[in-house]
Design an enzyme around this catalytic site. Structure first.
Site, short mmCIF file in Angstrom:
data_model
loop_
_atom_site.label_atom_id
_atom_site.label_comp_id
_atom_site.label_asym_id
_atom_site.label_seq_id
_atom_site.Cartn_x
_atom_site.Cartn_y
_atom_site.Cartn_z
CG HIS A 103 -1.85 1.12 1.33
ND1 HIS A 103 -1.77 2.06 2.34
CD2 HIS A 103 -2.90 1.47 0.56
CE1 HIS A 103 -2.74 2.94 2.19
NE2 HIS A 103 -3.44 2.61 1.11
CG HIS A 163 -3.42 8.61 -1.05
ND1 HIS A 163 -4.20 9.35 -0.19
CD2 HIS A 163 -4.14 7.49 -1.31
CE1 HIS A 163 -5.32 8.69 0.07
NE2 HIS A 163 -5.31 7.56 -0.60
#
Length: 350
Positions: free
Chosen positions: A12, A54
Site C-alpha cells: 500500500h 495519493h
C-alpha cells in the site's frame, strides 16, 4: 476470477509503514520485502504528467505551503493539477502529516520522522521503469497496482486521466491479463467506461478492480441530472445482486476492512460479512484495504492475528498493507509455495 497460487501481498503506497509513502525508497523497500504488487495512486499535473501521489493535493506530504504559499485555492489546499512537473520536482516530501491548531503533526507518530532525509515525488513512467529494472535484475515479476484517482475531478478540469494512464501502460508493455497489472478506481462509471470502451479501443485487456467506500466518504462525485454534482452512492454494491453487477465490468473488488469484518467484532468473536462469499460466487477476487500494524482494529490481538483473520478466516485473495514484510512472513509460514514471489515460479493469473 484472477487466481494466484497463494494470496497476494499488495504494498500500500510502498512499504509506507517504514518510509514516506509513494517515494521510490518506499517502493524499493516493498520490493525487497517480497510484495507481489506495488500500488501507484495517480493524479495529473497541470502539464499532463502522471504523478504518483495519493491525494490530488500536495499539502499533506510536501512543503508546498512553504515553497509556494500563494498557490493555495480558496479551500486552503494546494492541488497537484495547479502545478507543472518542474515545480513539483522542487518540493520536499515527508511522512504523512496533519495541521492541528497551527502545528504540523505526523498521522502515524511512530513512523519515519517528519522532514528528515530527502525524498521527492516522481512520475508513473519513472516508477514503471524502476520496477521493470528491478524485475530484470532480480528475475522476479512484481506487478503494478495503479489507481486512477478522482477521474470526475480531472474530467471537470478538462483532463482525460484514464486515457493517459492506459496509454502509458500500453507504451510499457502492459496490455494483457498476463502482464502483471490490476487497474483500480473508486469511480464505477469510469471503470465501466474503461472496461467497455477505452481498453477495447486500444486492444488492451487488463483486470480492473472496483474499489468500494462508504458513501459518506464522498470519494466519488457524479452529475445529478440537473446541472449539479452529488456524492456517488455505493450502497448498491453491498446489496443483494451488487457483486454480480460489478462482475460485468471488473475482475476484483477492493473493499474497506469493515465491509469484510464487522466493526462490532471482538477477539474470538468475529462478525464476518457475506461480502467475500458473494464476490467469489460472482467470480470476483477480493483485495481489502488497509492492514496496518500501528492501527489495529479492536478484534485483532496483534498484526499476525489480523493477517490470519483476513487471509485464512475471511478467505480474501490478497490485501493492501503498509507492512508488506509482515504479510510475506505470515504467508511463507503457512502456504506450501512460500509467499510473495511464489507467483514467479508458476503461471500468470488466468
Amino acid at each position: 476470477m484472477f487466481a494466484s497460487p497463494h494470496p497476494l501481498v499488495i504494498a500500500h503506497r510502498g512499504a509506507s509503514g517504514y518510509l514516506p509513502e509513494h517515494t521510490l525508497a518506499a517502493k524499493a523497500m516493498a520490493y525487497a520485502q517480497g510484495a507481489d504488487y506495488l500500488e501507484q495512486d495517480l493524479v495529473l499535473t497541470r502539464d499532463d504528467h502522471l504523478l504518483v501521489l495519493h491525494d490530488h493535493f500536495l499539502d499533506r506530504v510536501t512543503d508546498v505551503a512553504t515553497q509556494f504559499p500563494a498557490r493555495a485555492r480558496e479551500d486552503g489546499r494546494f492541488y497537484a493539477i495547479d502545478f507543472d512537473l518542474a515545480e513539483i520536482r522542487q518540493l520536499r516530501v515527508t511522512e504523512l502529516f496533519e495541521r492541528r491548531q497551527g502545528r504540523v503533526e505526523p498521522v502515524f507518530p511512530a513512523r519515519f520522522p517528519l522532514w528528515t532525509s530527502r525524498f521527492e515525488l516522481h512520475t508513473f513512467e519513472e516508477e514503471i521503469e524502476f520496477i521493470q529494472g528491478l524485475n530484470r535484475s532480480t528475475g522476479r515479476k512484481v506487478g503494478l497496482y495503479p489507481e486512477i484517482k478522482v477521474p470526475w475531478f480531472h474530467r471537470r478540469a478538462g483532463k482525460a486521466i484514464s486515457e493517459r494512464v492506459l496509454q502509458v501502460l500500453w507504451d510499457y508493455g502492459y496490455q494483457t491479463p498476463e502482464a502483471g497489472v490490476f487497474l483500480q478506481c473508486f469511480d464505477p462509471l469510469e471503470l465501466e467506461r474503461i472496461h467497455r470502451e477505452l481498453m477495447p479501443n486500444l486492444g488492451m485487456r487488463l483486470p480492473t478492480v472496483q474499489l468500494i467506500a462508504p458513501t459518506d466518504w464522498e470519494e466519488t462525485w457524479c452529475p445529478d441530472g440537473q446541472g449539479d454534482w452529488q456524492p456517488y452512492d455505493y450502497d448498491w454494491m453491498l446489496a443483494p445482486g451488487g457483486m454480480a453487477r460489478i462482475a460485468d465490468y471488473a475482475e476484483a473488488i477492493g473493499p474497506w476492512l469493515p465491509m469484510v469484518v464487522g466493526e462490532d467484532s471482538s477477539p474470538g468473536h468475529l462478525q464476518l460479512t457475506a461480502l467475500v462469499a458473494d464476490a467469489h460466487r460472482a467470480g470476483l477476487a477480493v483485495h481489502p484495504y488497509t492492514l496496518r500494524r500501528d492501527q489495529l482494529p479492536g478484534y485483532a490481538r496483534d498484526f499476525n492475528d489480523l493477517l490470519d483473520i483476513f487471509y485464512r478466516q475471511a478467505g480474501v485473495d490478497g490485501l493492501f498493507t503498509d507492512f508488506p514484510d509482515l504479510a510475506v512472513a505470515y504467508l511463507r509460514a503457512r502456504w506450501p509455495l512460500g509467499a510473495s514471489g511464489a507467483q514467479n515460479e508458476s503461471a500468470p493469473p488466468t
